[in-house]
Write a protein that holds these residues in place. Sequence first.
Motif, PDB file in Angstrom:
ATOM      1  N   ASN A 104      -4.924  11.537   2.718  1.00 17.43           N
ATOM      2  CA  ASN A 104      -3.762  10.681   2.537  1.00 17.43           C
ATOM      3  C   ASN A 104      -4.027   9.329   3.187  1.00 17.43           C
TER       4      ASN A 104
ATOM      5  N   THR B  66      -1.506   3.966   0.491  1.00 18.10           N
ATOM      6  CA  THR B  66      -1.501   3.465  -0.875  1.00 18.10           C
ATOM      7  C   THR B  66      -2.940   3.392  -1.385  1.00 18.10           C
TER       8      THR B  66
ATOM      9  N   LYS C  59      -3.237  12.007  -5.541  1.00 15.29           N
ATOM     10  CA  LYS C  59      -1.783  12.194  -5.681  1.00 15.29           C
ATOM     11  C   LYS C  59      -1.368  13.462  -4.944  1.00 15.29           C
TER      12      LYS C  59
ATOM     13  N   ASN D  84      -0.825  10.517  -1.554  1.00 10.54           N
ATOM     14  CA  ASN D  84      -0.949   9.061  -1.642  1.00 10.54           C
ATOM     15  C   ASN D  84       0.051   8.460  -2.631  1.00 10.54           C
ATOM     16  N   TYR D  85       0.374   7.211  -2.393  1.00 10.46           N
ATOM     17  CA  TYR D  85       1.075   6.410  -3.396  1.00 10.46           C
ATOM     18  C   TYR D  85      -0.051   5.845  -4.261  1.00 10.46           C
ATOM     19  N   VAL D  86      -0.126   6.254  -5.516  1.00  5.56           N
ATOM     20  CA  VAL D  86      -1.299   5.920  -6.335  1.00  5.56           C
ATOM     21  C   VAL D  86      -0.976   4.840  -7.354  1.00  5.56           C
ATOM     22  N   ILE D  87      -1.750   3.773  -7.282  1.00  9.31           N
ATOM     23  CA  ILE D  87      -1.666   2.715  -8.281  1.00  9.31           C
ATOM     24  C   ILE D  87      -2.919   2.810  -9.142  1.00  9.31           C
TER      25      ILE D  87
ATOM     26  N   SER E  36       0.347   8.768 -11.799  1.00 13.44           N
ATOM     27  CA  SER E  36       0.353   7.572 -10.960  1.00 13.44           C
ATOM     28  C   SER E  36       1.773   7.107 -10.653  1.00 13.44           C
ATOM     29  N   ASP E  37       1.919   6.497  -9.489  1.00 10.80           N
ATOM     30  CA  ASP E  37       3.203   5.889  -9.162  1.00 10.80           C
ATOM     31  C   ASP E  37       3.349   4.561  -9.901  1.00 10.80           C
ATOM     32  N   GLU E  38       2.227   3.907 -10.091  1.00  9.54           N
ATOM     33  CA  GLU E  38       2.229   2.683 -10.897  1.00  9.54           C
ATOM     34  C   GLU E  38       0.991   2.713 -11.759  1.00  9.54           C
TER      35      GLU E  38
ATOM     36  N   ARG F 125       0.832  -6.692  -1.121  1.00 10.97           N
ATOM     37  CA  ARG F 125       0.909  -5.230  -1.064  1.00 10.97           C
ATOM     38  C   ARG F 125      -0.119  -4.716  -0.067  1.00 10.97           C
TER      39      ARG F 125
END
Lengths: 304, 476
Positions: A95, A98, A119, A123-126, A147-149, A177
């Motif tokens: 983790n 981002t 994920k 993690n916040y995954v872009i 994905s988050d984004e 970011r």
Amino acid sequence: MFRIVDAKYLAPDIKLFRIEAPRIARKRLAGQFVIVRINETGERIPLTIADSDQTTITLIVQAVGKTTKLMNTLEQGSVIADVVGPLGKPSEVRNYGTAVVIGGGLGAAIAYPTVKALKQAGNYVISILGARTKELVILESEMRALSDELSITTDDGSYAGKGLVTDRLRALIQAGRRLDFVLGVGPVPMMRAIAEVTRPHGIKTMVSLNPIMVDGTGMCGGCRVLVNGRSQFACVDGPEFDAHQVDFSVLTARNAMYREAERVALQHFLHQTEQDVKEESMIAGAVLSTPKRAGCACHSTGKP
Amino acid sequence: MLNPLTSKERMRIPRQPMPEHAPEWRRRNFFEVNRGLDADLARQEALRCLQCKQQPCFQGCPVGVKIKEFVDLIVAGDFPAASAKMREDNVLPAITGRVCPQEEQCERVCLLSKRGHSVGIGNLERFIADYERQSGCVRVPPSAPPTGKRVAIVGSGPTALSAAGDLVQKGHQVTVFEALHQIGGVLIYGIPEFRLPKEIVADEVENLRRMGVDFQTDVVIGRTITIDELLHEEGYHAVLIATGAGLPNFMNIPGEHLCGIYSANEFLTRANLMKAYRFPEYDQPIYDCRDKDVAVVGGGNTALDSIRCAVRLGAKKAYLLYRRSKAEMPARTEEVKHSLEEGIEFMTLTNPVEFFGDENGRLEAIRCIKMELGEPDASGRRRPVPLEGSEFVLPLQVAIIAIGNRGNPLVQSTTRDLKTNPSGYILADPQTLRTSKRSVFAGGDIVTGGATVILAMGAGRRAAKSIDEYLCTGHW
């Protein structure tokens, strides 16, 4: 022998295979690869494992040279002579916070399992997918689901935004970011560019390297890459390395080592395929005496 | 005693030379160089044996072949019996007859060698094995009743094959796991066709299969399955690690990443296992050696195998760069002779310093320094020392590095409780071949570092004996 249980095109020249390989399926982790040899006269090539279930592994293949073109002629029910793995070190998944995962072209298929693992690790995954043109964008819905984004770029602007994946990465950084981890998978110039974008900001960045391999177990040393001035074997020390320490020039040069041979092999293959097609159409046309294949000039190698 | 001749008469017979293909012809193809003795030559050679009581040849053989007895059976003309006698102790005679350094072993201690030339034991061994193979009736030794014990062997080179042969004869169930797509290890990927035809290895493997050995390719122990899984999930009672010394050393000098620079392992694997000499019929390419200047760095059999492959792939100039003198070269005498005949230029007391490339990263030249021999080093050989101011540059487009291997860490790094030495080799008792881990044995190059086929086979035999004892007694 390894049986193909499913085969389908994802995009022109990009084909997905599900192959029965229970031992590998059980063991493999994100970032690992297999070495494939299609038939008795085939060469050994590394392919990243895109996914797996209880008994099968998924490989996604882009037809570029002879072997990948031949592979993409295979269908459900065909067999592959050899599939060995899982090889290489798994992706270092934890983790980070981002995480940005960038897949250029077929790199999306290689990045996909790591996106999944990142994920799952919280993690916040872009995700950023890049392709030359709209129809070469693969795994969009799969990536979107994980994905988050997700953002997509095409070189020609035929889909989503026109531009390069590095433009998006740069935009994220410029927008302030906080990025804790970047993984770049794709063509060497793209990975090199990603390294240069993140370097000034000190963002931990990994790239998955694709040097030429033979055995995949550390025995031949053909896949050696220069990392931090030291020789590393991508098959056992990698394939993922710190992007800021990789000598991309050496990788580019070494990957071009067999360019002429690759050209000859492809020509030979296309010629042979043409002959086969002619032969088949003759048989289909009920020609009683099947003409013997004339063979092309490149067949005239002396047999021992 | 079947030999009708007196000792004096025997000693008057000259050693029968091995018929071989002419250098000019063979240096452009991959056919086997040695053509083998025919029955008359073999019998004539066998007649030279003094049938001495001491049998030093038997002592000199790492696997203990009863040489005197099989030579006597050749004299008698009973070739099938001679081959059966040989197979009692050596499961790979067609291979060892070709690649053993006999001059360092059985032939070195032969009484005749003190008075000229020893009996050509290696050539006779090869004759018998080939005779048996060509007759099509290889009699594989019978196996004992099944013991119900299962042994996994990791790797399929000479250690693995000889251990498999012995263990299956004892009635154990044997599975051999190979990472590559073909069985044979170094016999397949390393030793070239012109020295050891692959058909012969395939035949010997087939004999073992007939004896009941199960071979599984495409399995990388440490990755596909771990040692612990073999023991605890797959139900094996013992494991023999015989993975060889498979991590190539490089020199760590500038320019070593240039295109055209290979480890011997890679060059030989492409040429032999992948049959790159038949490109494009076979897909795996090799750097185009045609009309190129090619050099190998090293002085062992692997170095000679590599450079002789390069010659056959069309090299214009072929150099052997070795930092010691010819006397210290570890290669077999016969290979040195063949290499010189094939036009390979030996540049001894020479060490590479740097490689130079063009703007595309392709090798163009090498800078070397001359050496002189100083005081003996740890190996007992005189240590080469650089000669100040002796550097020179040689145009070169292909370089092959054949300076040995380290232990491949794949198995060790994924196995708990397995002790290794600082070079990465597995620690095992030299007699019992037991490792630090219960039920796990190790032998061959992964224990000793790079050695020879026959020493590896000797380790395989000792391992088989020790594993059999362990399986029967259960004592560790």
